[in-house]
Design a protein around this motif. Sequence first.
Motif, mmCIF file in Angstrom:
data_model
loop_
_atom_site.group_PDB
_atom_site.id
_atom_site.type_symbol
_atom_site.label_atom_id
_atom_site.label_comp_id
_atom_site.label_asym_id
_atom_site.label_seq_id
_atom_site.Cartn_x
_atom_site.Cartn_y
_atom_site.Cartn_z
ATOM 1 N N LEU A 37 0.822 -1.210 0.000
ATOM 2 C CA LEU A 37 0.000 0.000 0.000
ATOM 3 C C LEU A 37 0.856 1.261 0.000
ATOM 4 O O LEU A 37 0.563 2.233 -0.716
ATOM 5 N N ALA A 38 1.902 1.265 0.809
ATOM 6 C CA ALA A 38 2.724 2.470 0.987
ATOM 7 C C ALA A 38 3.502 2.846 -0.266
ATOM 8 O O ALA A 38 3.926 3.997 -0.417
ATOM 9 N N THR A 39 3.686 1.881 -1.164
ATOM 10 C CA THR A 39 4.487 2.153 -2.368
ATOM 11 C C THR A 39 3.630 2.125 -3.635
ATOM 12 O O THR A 39 4.113 1.788 -4.719
ATOM 13 N N GLY A 40 2.365 2.473 -3.482
ATOM 14 C CA GLY A 40 1.486 2.521 -4.656
ATOM 15 C C GLY A 40 1.172 1.162 -5.230
ATOM 16 O O GLY A 40 1.135 0.983 -6.442
ATOM 17 N N GLN A 41 0.974 0.185 -4.368
ATOM 18 C CA GLN A 41 0.630 -1.188 -4.737
ATOM 19 C C GLN A 41 1.739 -1.861 -5.551
ATOM 20 O O GLN A 41 1.490 -2.540 -6.548
ATOM 21 N N SER A 42 2.970 -1.680 -5.065
ATOM 22 C CA SER A 42 4.126 -2.340 -5.686
ATOM 23 C C SER A 42 4.356 -3.691 -5.026
ATOM 24 O O SER A 42 4.671 -3.767 -3.826
ATOM 25 N N ILE A 43 4.204 -4.751 -5.800
ATOM 26 C CA ILE A 43 4.417 -6.096 -5.267
ATOM 27 C C ILE A 43 5.879 -6.288 -4.875
ATOM 28 O O ILE A 43 6.184 -6.927 -3.862
ATOM 29 N N SER A 44 6.776 -5.727 -5.648
ATOM 30 C CA SER A 44 8.203 -5.868 -5.351
ATOM 31 C C SER A 44 8.549 -5.292 -3.987
ATOM 32 O O SER A 44 9.233 -5.933 -3.176
ATOM 33 N N TRP A 45 8.068 -4.071 -3.717
ATOM 34 C CA TRP A 45 8.355 -3.463 -2.426
ATOM 35 C C TRP A 45 7.622 -4.186 -1.292
ATOM 36 O O TRP A 45 8.157 -4.320 -0.195
ATOM 37 N N GLY A 46 6.420 -4.643 -1.564
ATOM 38 C CA GLY A 46 5.708 -5.428 -0.547
ATOM 39 C C GLY A 46 6.486 -6.671 -0.181
ATOM 40 O O GLY A 46 6.606 -7.036 1.001
ATOM 41 N N ALA A 47 7.053 -7.337 -1.214
ATOM 42 C CA ALA A 47 7.848 -8.546 -0.985
ATOM 43 C C ALA A 47 9.115 -8.230 -0.197
ATOM 44 O O ALA A 47 9.490 -8.967 0.725
ATOM 45 N N ILE A 48 9.775 -7.125 -0.557
ATOM 46 C CA ILE A 48 11.008 -6.735 0.139
ATOM 47 C C ILE A 48 10.735 -6.444 1.608
ATOM 48 O O ILE A 48 11.477 -6.891 2.501
ATOM 49 N N VAL A 49 9.650 -5.713 1.875
ATOM 50 C CA VAL A 49 9.300 -5.390 3.268
ATOM 51 C C VAL A 49 8.971 -6.661 4.050
ATOM 52 O O VAL A 49 9.429 -6.844 5.186
ATOM 53 N N ALA A 50 8.191 -7.550 3.448
ATOM 54 C CA ALA A 50 7.794 -8.791 4.134
ATOM 55 C C ALA A 50 9.016 -9.645 4.462
ATOM 56 O O ALA A 50 9.153 -10.166 5.580
#
Length: 222
Positions: A37-50
């Motif tokens: 959500l914080a990166t404009g629905q970027s799956i890549s950033w979501g994956a990195i954060v997780a």
Amino acid sequence: MTDETTPSRESLAQILGGRRGAIDASIPPVAFVVGWLATGQSISWGAIVAIGVAVVLGSYRLVRGDKARAVVVSLAAVVIAALIALHTGRAEDFFLLQLLSNAASALVFAASIVVRWPLLGVIVGLLLGQKTRWRRDPALLRAYSWASWVWVLQYLIRVVVYGLLWWGGQVVTLGIARTALSWPLVAATVAVSGWVLYKALPAGHPGLRLASEPGSKDGPRT
């Protein structure tokens, strides 16, 4: 005269424990949703954060003395979930592994009951150091079978909820459900299955640690 005392029955929650692990397991999926959500629905950033959060949690668990194998398995699950979402390009697929693992768990638990090797009994027997001796006690075998159905229900609840949300592409709600159906549902399952387990045992049965030997009414011989 013999002193007939009724041994105190240990709760299933005391034997199984596991709240810490269930809570920790729900944090990386939430981190994925937040990062997404914080990166404009970027799956890549979501994956990195997780994955980053999973690494921090794993390091903390190792420091406090958790088994390395359990930490590696937890981290691997997060990495695989992230890779699936990255491969498909669908954020909801981050939760696909969890959906499939719960479906598999429901099937395995149900099959174990059918073949008269209820998994709840196998797990508790190992934790108590009984191995498979509990199966010699028909009352315990029957009680473990009934209580194991509660665990099947737990997994089916997750499959239905996760499945509907995944099918609808509800990423944020999946993150919320992943948290709500972690420790709260596990705690309810342990409580209810423990109640079913002891309710199914006959009056005077010594409980889980003292499985009665066949032909004995007062528990195992010493």
